[in-house]
Motif scaffolding. Sequence first.
Motif, PDB file in Angstrom:
ATOM      1  N   UNK A  86       0.807  -1.112   0.040  1.00  0.00           N
ATOM      2  CA  UNK A  86       0.050  -0.124   0.023  1.00  0.00           C
ATOM      3  C   UNK A  86       1.090   1.301   0.152  1.00  0.00           C
ATOM      4  N   UNK A  87       2.112   1.265   0.202  1.00  0.00           N
ATOM      5  CA  UNK A  87       2.898   2.211   0.090  1.00  0.00           C
ATOM      6  C   UNK A  87       3.032   2.985   1.428  1.00  0.00           C
ATOM      7  N   UNK A  88       2.481   2.477   2.513  1.00  0.00           N
ATOM      8  CA  UNK A  88       2.600   3.299   3.737  1.00  0.00           C
ATOM      9  C   UNK A  88       3.863   3.291   4.511  1.00  0.00           C
ATOM     10  N   UNK A  89       4.739   2.300   4.341  1.00  0.00           N
ATOM     11  CA  UNK A  89       6.126   2.317   5.004  1.00  0.00           C
ATOM     12  C   UNK A  89       7.196   2.513   3.817  1.00  0.00           C
ATOM     13  N   UNK A  90       8.047   3.229   4.266  1.00  0.00           N
ATOM     14  CA  UNK A  90       9.364   3.498   3.372  1.00  0.00           C
ATOM     15  C   UNK A  90      10.414   2.343   3.875  1.00  0.00           C
ATOM     16  N   UNK A  91      10.469   1.408   2.815  1.00  0.00           N
ATOM     17  CA  UNK A  91      11.445   0.328   2.958  1.00  0.00           C
ATOM     18  C   UNK A  91      12.785   0.507   3.337  1.00  0.00           C
ATOM     19  N   UNK A  92      13.507   1.720   2.874  1.00  0.00           N
ATOM     20  CA  UNK A  92      14.535   2.414   3.075  1.00  0.00           C
ATOM     21  C   UNK A  92      14.778   2.776   4.583  1.00  0.00           C
ATOM     22  N   UNK A  93      13.733   2.878   5.387  1.00  0.00           N
ATOM     23  CA  UNK A  93      13.796   3.159   6.688  1.00  0.00           C
ATOM     24  C   UNK A  93      13.030   2.342   7.814  1.00  0.00           C
ATOM     25  N   UNK A  94      12.711   1.216   7.439  1.00  0.00           N
ATOM     26  CA  UNK A  94      11.854   0.408   8.382  1.00  0.00           C
ATOM     27  C   UNK A  94      12.583  -0.812   8.784  1.00  0.00           C
ATOM     28  N   UNK A  95      12.217  -1.168   9.877  1.00  0.00           N
ATOM     29  CA  UNK A  95      13.126  -2.430  10.370  1.00  0.00           C
ATOM     30  C   UNK A  95      12.165  -3.132  11.440  1.00  0.00           C
ATOM     31  N   UNK A  96      12.385  -4.535  11.178  1.00  0.00           N
ATOM     32  CA  UNK A  96      11.404  -5.435  11.947  1.00  0.00           C
ATOM     33  C   UNK A  96      12.039  -6.161  13.148  1.00  0.00           C
ATOM     34  N   UNK A  97      11.377  -6.258  14.269  1.00  0.00           N
ATOM     35  CA  UNK A  97      12.181  -6.572  15.622  1.00  0.00           C
ATOM     36  C   UNK A  97      11.157  -7.768  16.313  1.00  0.00           C
ATOM     37  N   UNK A  98      12.005  -8.802  16.863  1.00  0.00           N
ATOM     38  CA  UNK A  98      10.987  -9.568  17.749  1.00  0.00           C
ATOM     39  C   UNK A  98      11.962 -10.501  18.584  1.00  0.00           C
ATOM     40  N   UNK A  99      11.444 -10.984  19.528  1.00  0.00           N
ATOM     41  CA  UNK A  99      12.037 -11.907  20.438  1.00  0.00           C
ATOM     42  C   UNK A  99      11.628 -13.328  20.607  1.00  0.00           C
ATOM     43  N   UNK A 100      12.585 -14.236  20.695  1.00  0.00           N
ATOM     44  CA  UNK A 100      12.322 -15.633  20.745  1.00  0.00           C
ATOM     45  C   UNK A 100      11.995 -16.092  19.407  1.00  0.00           C
ATOM     46  N   UNK A 101      10.605 -16.475  19.413  1.00  0.00           N
ATOM     47  CA  UNK A 101      10.100 -17.018  17.937  1.00  0.00           C
ATOM     48  C   UNK A 101       9.826 -15.762  17.210  1.00  0.00           C
ATOM     49  N   UNK A 102       9.552 -14.620  17.852  1.00  0.00           N
ATOM     50  CA  UNK A 102       9.419 -13.327  16.878  1.00  0.00           C
ATOM     51  C   UNK A 102      10.742 -12.930  16.540  1.00  0.00           C
TER      52      UNK A 102
END
Length: 85
Positions: A1-17
Motif C-alpha cells: 500500500x506504500x504506507x512504509x518506506x522500505x529504506x527506513x523500516x526495521x522489523x524486531x522480535x524476541x524468541x520466536x518473534x
Amino acid sequence: KGVVDPRRVCIMGASFGGYAAMWAAVRNPETYRCAISFAGVSDVASMLRYDSRTMAATRYFRDWRTRVQGDRHFELDTVSPLKQV
C-alpha cells in the motif's frame, strides 16, 4: 500500500518473534532495511547440536530433536534464516 518506506523500516522480535523477524527480512528484502532478533534461533542445526550437549539424558534429546526436526532426513538449512541469507 506504500504506507512504509522500505529504506527506513526495521522489523524486531524476541524468541520466536526474533526467528520470524529474520525470516521476514530474508524473504522480503525489498520491504525491510534491517531485522533485530533478540534470542531468535538463526541456525536450527546448530541449536540442536548445542542442545545435544546440554540435555541430561540422550532420550530427552532424541524426543526434542524429533519435535524440532521431524523426519531425520529433513534439511534443517531450509528453515534456518542464517543459511538463507
